[in-house]
Enzyme design. Structure first.
Site, PDB file in Angstrom:
ATOM      1  N   SER A 388       0.825  -1.153   0.010  1.00 54.44           N
ATOM      2  CA  SER A 388       0.036  -0.102  -0.052  1.00 54.44           C
ATOM      3  C   SER A 388       0.727   1.051   0.012  1.00 54.44           C
ATOM      4  O   SER A 388       1.713   1.584  -0.927  1.00 54.44           O
ATOM      5  CB  SER A 388      -1.075  -0.110   1.331  1.00 54.44           C
ATOM      6  OG  SER A 388      -1.720   0.922   1.017  1.00 54.44           O
ATOM      7  N   HIS A 389       0.648   2.016   1.210  1.00 53.77           N
ATOM      8  CA  HIS A 389       1.526   3.154   1.194  1.00 53.77           C
ATOM      9  C   HIS A 389       2.772   3.218   1.625  1.00 53.77           C
ATOM     10  O   HIS A 389       3.468   4.113   1.558  1.00 53.77           O
ATOM     11  CB  HIS A 389       0.561   4.510   2.143  1.00 53.77           C
ATOM     12  CG  HIS A 389       0.575   3.584   3.546  1.00 53.77           C
ATOM     13  ND1 HIS A 389      -0.229   2.600   3.759  1.00 53.77           N
ATOM     14  CD2 HIS A 389       1.452   3.678   4.744  1.00 53.77           C
ATOM     15  CE1 HIS A 389      -0.100   2.195   4.970  1.00 53.77           C
ATOM     16  NE2 HIS A 389       0.995   3.215   5.598  1.00 53.77           N
ATOM     17  N   ASP A 571      -2.857   6.548  -2.918  1.00 56.59           N
ATOM     18  CA  ASP A 571      -1.625   5.937  -2.610  1.00 56.59           C
ATOM     19  C   ASP A 571      -1.129   4.819  -3.564  1.00 56.59           C
ATOM     20  O   ASP A 571      -1.863   4.728  -4.519  1.00 56.59           O
ATOM     21  CB  ASP A 571      -1.808   5.215  -1.087  1.00 56.59           C
ATOM     22  CG  ASP A 571      -2.871   4.142  -1.042  1.00 56.59           C
ATOM     23  OD1 ASP A 571      -3.791   3.988  -1.989  1.00 56.59           O
ATOM     24  OD2 ASP A 571      -2.825   3.220   0.045  1.00 56.59           O
ATOM     25  N   ASP A 573      -1.348   1.742  -3.853  1.00 60.08           N
ATOM     26  CA  ASP A 573      -2.325   0.503  -4.236  1.00 60.08           C
ATOM     27  C   ASP A 573      -3.819   1.172  -4.632  1.00 60.08           C
ATOM     28  O   ASP A 573      -4.807   0.468  -4.895  1.00 60.08           O
ATOM     29  CB  ASP A 573      -2.594  -0.567  -3.206  1.00 60.08           C
ATOM     30  CG  ASP A 573      -3.169  -0.269  -1.925  1.00 60.08           C
ATOM     31  OD1 ASP A 573      -2.865   1.019  -1.594  1.00 60.08           O
ATOM     32  OD2 ASP A 573      -3.607  -1.041  -1.271  1.00 60.08           O
ATOM     33  N   ASP A 575      -6.143   2.519  -2.839  1.00 55.84           N
ATOM     34  CA  ASP A 575      -7.431   2.671  -2.141  1.00 55.84           C
ATOM     35  C   ASP A 575      -7.462   3.715  -1.414  1.00 55.84           C
ATOM     36  O   ASP A 575      -8.572   4.132  -0.679  1.00 55.84           O
ATOM     37  CB  ASP A 575      -7.400   1.357  -1.334  1.00 55.84           C
ATOM     38  CG  ASP A 575      -6.069   1.011  -0.377  1.00 55.84           C
ATOM     39  OD1 ASP A 575      -5.226   1.930  -0.403  1.00 55.84           O
ATOM     40  OD2 ASP A 575      -6.266   0.186   0.317  1.00 55.84           O
ATOM     41  N   ARG A 576      -6.366   4.744  -1.308  1.00 59.24           N
ATOM     42  CA  ARG A 576      -6.387   5.720  -0.323  1.00 59.24           C
ATOM     43  C   ARG A 576      -6.968   6.985  -1.294  1.00 59.24           C
ATOM     44  O   ARG A 576      -6.481   7.208  -2.446  1.00 59.24           O
ATOM     45  CB  ARG A 576      -5.381   6.096   0.428  1.00 59.24           C
ATOM     46  CG  ARG A 576      -4.993   4.988   1.516  1.00 59.24           C
ATOM     47  CD  ARG A 576      -3.864   5.330   2.346  1.00 59.24           C
ATOM     48  NE  ARG A 576      -3.535   4.541   3.382  1.00 59.24           N
ATOM     49  CZ  ARG A 576      -2.978   4.575   4.551  1.00 59.24           C
ATOM     50  NH1 ARG A 576      -2.525   5.576   4.809  1.00 59.24           N
ATOM     51  NH2 ARG A 576      -2.875   3.488   5.247  1.00 59.24           N
ATOM     52  N   LYS A 680     -11.481   0.028   0.672  1.00 56.49           N
ATOM     53  CA  LYS A 680     -11.640   1.499   0.419  1.00 56.49           C
ATOM     54  C   LYS A 680     -11.441   1.589  -1.080  1.00 56.49           C
ATOM     55  O   LYS A 680     -10.467   0.847  -1.691  1.00 56.49           O
ATOM     56  CB  LYS A 680     -10.893   2.243   1.383  1.00 56.49           C
ATOM     57  CG  LYS A 680      -9.271   1.859   1.412  1.00 56.49           C
ATOM     58  CD  LYS A 680      -8.782   2.341   2.723  1.00 56.49           C
ATOM     59  CE  LYS A 680      -7.340   2.208   2.777  1.00 56.49           C
ATOM     60  NZ  LYS A 680      -6.944   1.150   3.952  1.00 56.49           N
TER      61      LYS A 680
HETATM   62  C1  VG1 Z   1      -3.145   1.961   8.546  1.00 57.22           C
HETATM   63  C2  VG1 Z   1      -4.139   2.841   8.868  1.00 57.22           C
HETATM   64  C3  VG1 Z   1      -5.720   1.862   8.802  1.00 57.22           C
HETATM   65  C4  VG1 Z   1      -5.574   1.488   7.401  1.00 57.22           C
HETATM   66  C5  VG1 Z   1      -4.272   0.557   6.981  1.00 57.22           C
HETATM   67  C6  VG1 Z   1      -4.162   0.091   5.546  1.00 57.22           C
HETATM   68  O1  VG1 Z   1      -3.167   0.790   9.378  1.00 57.22           O
HETATM   69  O2  VG1 Z   1      -3.961   3.208  10.084  1.00 57.22           O
HETATM   70  O3  VG1 Z   1      -6.770   2.984   9.006  1.00 57.22           O
HETATM   71  O4  VG1 Z   1      -6.841   0.648   7.050  1.00 57.22           O
HETATM   72  O5  VG1 Z   1      -3.153   1.089   7.242  1.00 57.22           O
HETATM   73  O6  VG1 Z   1      -4.286   0.891   4.603  1.00 57.22           O
HETATM   74  P1  VG1 Z   1      -2.252   0.768  10.777  1.00 57.22           P
HETATM   75  O7  VG1 Z   1      -2.399  -0.508  11.516  1.00 57.22           O
HETATM   76  O8  VG1 Z   1      -0.676   1.025  10.230  1.00 57.22           O
HETATM   77  O9  VG1 Z   1      -2.639   1.828  11.480  1.00 57.22           O
HETATM   78  V1  VG1 Z   1      -3.486   0.485   3.164  1.00 57.22           V
HETATM   79  O10 VG1 Z   1      -3.894   1.753   2.257  1.00 57.22           O
HETATM   80  O11 VG1 Z   1      -1.966   0.855   3.861  1.00 57.22           O
HETATM   81  O12 VG1 Z   1      -3.848  -0.903   2.800  1.00 57.22           O
HETATM   82 CO    CO Z   2      -3.520   1.446   0.432  1.00 55.14          CO
END
Ligand code: VG1
Ligand code: CO
Length: 852
Positions: A388-389, A571, A573, A575-576, A680
């Site tokens: 992801s990010h 982001d 992937d 989804d953000r 998302k």
């Molecule tokens: C983070 C965010 C959470 C989100 C998750 C996945 O998790 O806080 O709200 O659902 O990333 O997003 P954490 O456990 O690091 O707080 V993504 O776009 O990275 O799949």
């Molecule tokens: Co993401």
């Protein structure tokens, strides 16, 4: 009372037998069958010489030297079916006489501690058998019943017979096919190779052969059978090679040696031995680790095999439908996909869909699982290769997660099982001869086994098609285009070199006819061009500056440069989302509230009679709560991570409970979405905002109602939830855990405490009981809830690829004062949070890495 074994499919409460038993006046009656050569190893019924009492003798009770006599079926003609009839009054008498139990003889059985694993610790299992109770009932009797009353499934021999045409179903009961002439075929499957049901399942993946005209079937070595084979008479099959060989279709009779027969070729699976690798526990959203760790020996393979095993154990038939694979294009994406394809083929997957160039955003995976047909090809799940990010590249992060049939992330139950399997894994399966697939070329590659036994197809599918088609049904593209075409409106969408580029281009350039410069950084790169593809004020620097802001969200001087009316970012992937107006930042929590309040601007919601429910993760601000209260939506507060929203959206369609759809949900971490998918969806949020803007600007001749206007009007109506999140990244794990533990230990003393102008009304650890399936998640974040509604929250990130990240969330509600600067409005609470956590003592600093 009638008692029988649950694996005896022939045991029914037969009224004729019941009448006979009732009339007999016997206290206990055992149903027996005549022993055939198939049953010679099992126990039998005997008469005790001394008193004529019927007794049961189990093979485990027999001395080695007596075995031959024990197995003589002409001498010991009857065996116990374990269909037992007991008179309750007599049973009570015996129990009373013996001080509350029945004195059953003890049976000693040699087993291994893990019955599925011959090499595990040998143990002696002591057991008592129900049927042995016959010796405790004076005057106990037995009757001989037809074989149809005894259809137990104890060994693979039995199971293969039962699944074959040697049995038919009558009155919901399997009965021996009359065509067998009253005698079932004798089965002698290689006891070493077919000890466990999984081995039989693998051997009959192509279907169950016909056995109705078979007298005896002996199989030595590994084979694969299919429904096209008919065994006739006495059959003996041998295979001395190490590869399972395919039994020819058509009539097979006599002896057949398959040792030198052609094998499966490219579809030959190999079980590669491996050992567990520590730390493969999926976090908030899959398993994320340093890319180099993922590329290490067996790392990816162990996780993928554990996932396949867990998916199969959860009841999914991976040979039906399709398996989807896609990723965000980060470094190692393409290689990982090839490995997963080879492993999928070896694990029985028959149809694989891969996004073109290996690319597919997280929401598009969800959409493709849900939308792409035809029905018989529909995907039952998907592997998404993404962190992801998190930054990508050889020295950064890689990740993998599994999504289920509903299109959503695997629930805790499945990820826990995957993890459990990673700590006991011994082998992984791979078809190493499977060809490498050209991911750049859309189309189908079909790979057939050399022996004709099976086929696997891999289709390279469009990255964007399913998702974009779905978006077109949700939004009014015409209305959005009219807004975008206004001369006083302009926008820019920063894809941050993640996977979102192809989607943004398809939607904004191809479908909505905008110019190329609407999409920024829209070419996916395997290291996100060295950036941090995380859409927030800190990391989306370039866009934030274009929109006239700095990393604190403050307005900067732009030297007369034109500022777009609307800005957005995605982001890695896809989804953000981050939403910006001209010189204006919309916090994700406010964005969620505004979309919920204006849902009817979107045809998807309006056409279904309007929004029904909203949900937010616990650390997300309560801005949406006020909208829910005002507009009478159900509201849910879930733990962090999208998987917890899935059940709420599926409440009606999967669990037959309350319907909460149409549904909108979101997180403070720049995630927003609805029940159109189970993830998302970054581009969905952008189109949602454009729909709202379009609905507020129906007349192009009037001045533009801006993003800022919409949010300010929202605050005026509902008040404002000032909000910020501070992240402390790259902290030593033990220190972060220590800090959390200290706060936990002080819950009691802090509850009710007054500090300055704040009063802590409750300090606790967030726990969540899923209202749909009742599952409970605990330890989901430390909360300090203030008497005035303000909140301080601490959590450890579940997505960090290494080390620990502490997240501190601060929220304060102001009904009237809506125009303060967030950092100033929150400074008092921030100070309190830093003190309550004693963060400086633990990690040596109070300076966060990122503020959002
Ligand atoms: C983070 C965010 C959470 C989100 C998750 C996945 O998790 O806080 O709200 O659902 O990333 O997003 P954490 O456990 O690091 O707080 V993504 O776009 O990275 O799949
Ligand atoms: Co993401």
């Amino acid at each position: 009372m009638f008692v029988s074994n649950s694996d005896n499919l022939g045991a029914s409460l037969d009224l004729n037998i019941l009448s006979y038993f009732a009339a007999s006046d016997a206290p206990f009656m055992m149903e027996c069958c005549k022993r055939t050569p198939n049953d010679k190893k099992g126990g039998h019924l005997a008469k005790r010489v001394s008193d004529g009492q019927l007794i049961l003798r189990e093979s485990a009770m027999c001395a080695d030297e007596d075995e031959e006599a024990f197995q003589d079926i002409t001498k010991h003609r009857f065996f116990n079916t374990n269909n037992l009839w007991i008179r309750l009054d007599k049973l009570k008498e015996i129990i009373n006489e013996n001080g509350g139990f029945i004195p059953l003889p003890m049976i000693k059985n040699k087993k291994t501690v893990d019955p599925k694993d011959d090499s595990s610790q040998k143990v002696v299992q002591l057991e008592t058998a129900m049927g042995a109770a016959i010796e405790c009932f004076k005057g106990a009797t037995a009757i001989v019943v037809p074989r149809t009353r005894f259809a137990p499934v104890k060994k693979c021999n039995d199971l293969l017979l039962l699944r074959s045409d040697a049995y038919t179903i009558e009155n919901n009961k399997p009965v021996l096919n009359p065509a067998c002439g009253g005698k079932a075929p004798t089965m002698a499957l290689d006891s070493k190779k077919y000890k466990l049901v999984g081995a039989l399942e693998a051997a009959t993946e192509g279907g169950i052969p016909s056995l109705v005209d078979c007298e005896k079937l002996k199989i030595s070595g590994l084979v694969r059978m299919s429904k096209g084979t008919k065994f006739v008479g006495n059959v003996e099959i041998t295979n001395n090679s190490d590869e399972a060989k395919f039994v020819p279709t058509g009539v097979v009779t006599g002896t057949l040696d398959l040792t030198d027969a052609v094998g499966a070729g490219a579809l030959k699976p190999t079980a590669v031995s491996t050992a567990p690798i520590a730390g493969q526990k999926p976090g908030t959203s899959g398993l994320r680790k340093k890319t180099k760790e993922f590329m290490g020996p067996n790392y990816l393979e162990n996780f993928v095999q554990s996932a396949f095993d867990a998916i199969k154990d959860s009841g999914t038939d991976v040979s039906e439908g399709s398996l989807l694979i896609g990723g965000d294009g980060r470094y190692y994406n393409a290689e990982a996909i090839q490995i997963i394809i080879k492993m999928a083929a070896a694990n029985g997957v028959k149809r694989i869909w891969v996004g073109e160039n290996g690319l597919m955003s997280t929401p598009a995976v969800s959409a493709t699982i849900r939308e792409k047909g035809p029905i018989w090809q529909k995907a039952y799940g998907a592997f998404i290769l993404t962190a992801s990010h998190n930054p990508g590249g050889p020295d950064e992060d890689f990740g993998i997660k599994y999504n289920c049939e509903n299109g959503g992330p695997a629930p805790d139950e499945l990820t826990d099982d995957i993890y459990a399997k990673t700590i006991s894994i011994k082998n992984y399966n791979i078809c190493s001869g499977f060809p490498t697939i050209d991911l750049a070329k859309p189309g189908v590659t079909t790979v057939a086994a050399e022996d004709g036994s099976s086929e696997v197809s891999v289709e390279v599918i469009s990255t964007t098609e399913s998702h974009v088609n779905l978006l077109k049904t949700i939004f009014d593209f015409g209305a959005i285009k009219a807004l975008l075409d206004r001369p006083d409106f302009s926008m820019v969408y920063d894809c941050m070199h993640g996977v979102n580029g192809p989607y943004a281009k398809e939607v904004f350039i191809n479908q909505l006819g905008q110019s190329e410069d609407v999409c920024m950084n829209a070419v996916p790169k395997d290291d996100f061009n060295g950036g941090h593809a995380d859409p927030n004020l800190t990391y989306a620097k370039e866009l934030v500056a274009i929109m006239g802001l700095n990393r604190k969200g403050e307005v900067i001087e732009t030297n007369g440069h034109a500022i777009p009316s609307f800005g957005a970012a995605a982001d890695g992937d896809g989804d953000r989302n981050m939403i910006l107006g001209s010189k204006f930042f919309v916090s994700p929590s406010d964005s969620l509230a505004v979309i919920a309040a204006n849902a009817n601007a979107i045809p998807f919601f309006k056409s279904q009679g309007g929004l029904k429910a909203v949900a937010r993760s616990m650390p997300t601000s309560g801005a949406v709560d006020r909208v829910a209260k005002d507009l009478n939506f159900d509201l849910f507060e879930t733990p962090t991570g999208w998987k917890y929203f899935g059940n709420l959206m599926d409440s009606k369609c999967i669990y037959e409970g309350t319907d909460y759809t149409p549904f909108i949900c979101g997180e403070e971490s720049f995630g927003t979405g609805s029940d159109h998918v189970r993830e998302k969806d970054g581009i969905w949020a952008v189109l949602a905002w454009l729909s709202i803007l379009a609905s507020k600007n129906p007349d192009a001749s009037k001045p533009l109602v801006t993003v800022e206007d919409i949010v300010t009007a929202h605050w005026k109506k509902y008040g404002r939830n000032y909000y910020c999140r501070w992240d402390f990244e790259g902290v030593e794990k033990s220190k972060a855990v220590g800090m959390m533990e200290k706060m936990r230990s002080e819950f009691e003393q802090n509850t009710g405490k007054k500090i300055g102008s704040y009063e802590i009304s409750c300090a606790d650890d967030f726990a969540y009981t899923d209202p749909v399936d009742g599952s409970v998640a605990t330890g989901k974040g430390i909360r300090f809830l203030m008497a005035d509604g303000s909140r301080i929250i601490f959590r450890l990130s579940g997505t960090a690829g290494s080390g620990a990240t502490i997240r501190m969330y601060i929220e304060q509600y102001e009904p009237e004062k809506i125009s303060a600067v967030a950092s100033e409005a929150l400074s008092g609470l921030v100070r309190l949070a830093l003190d309550l956590s004693a963060i400086k003592e633990f990690i040596g600093t109070e300076e966060p890495t990122v503020i959002t």
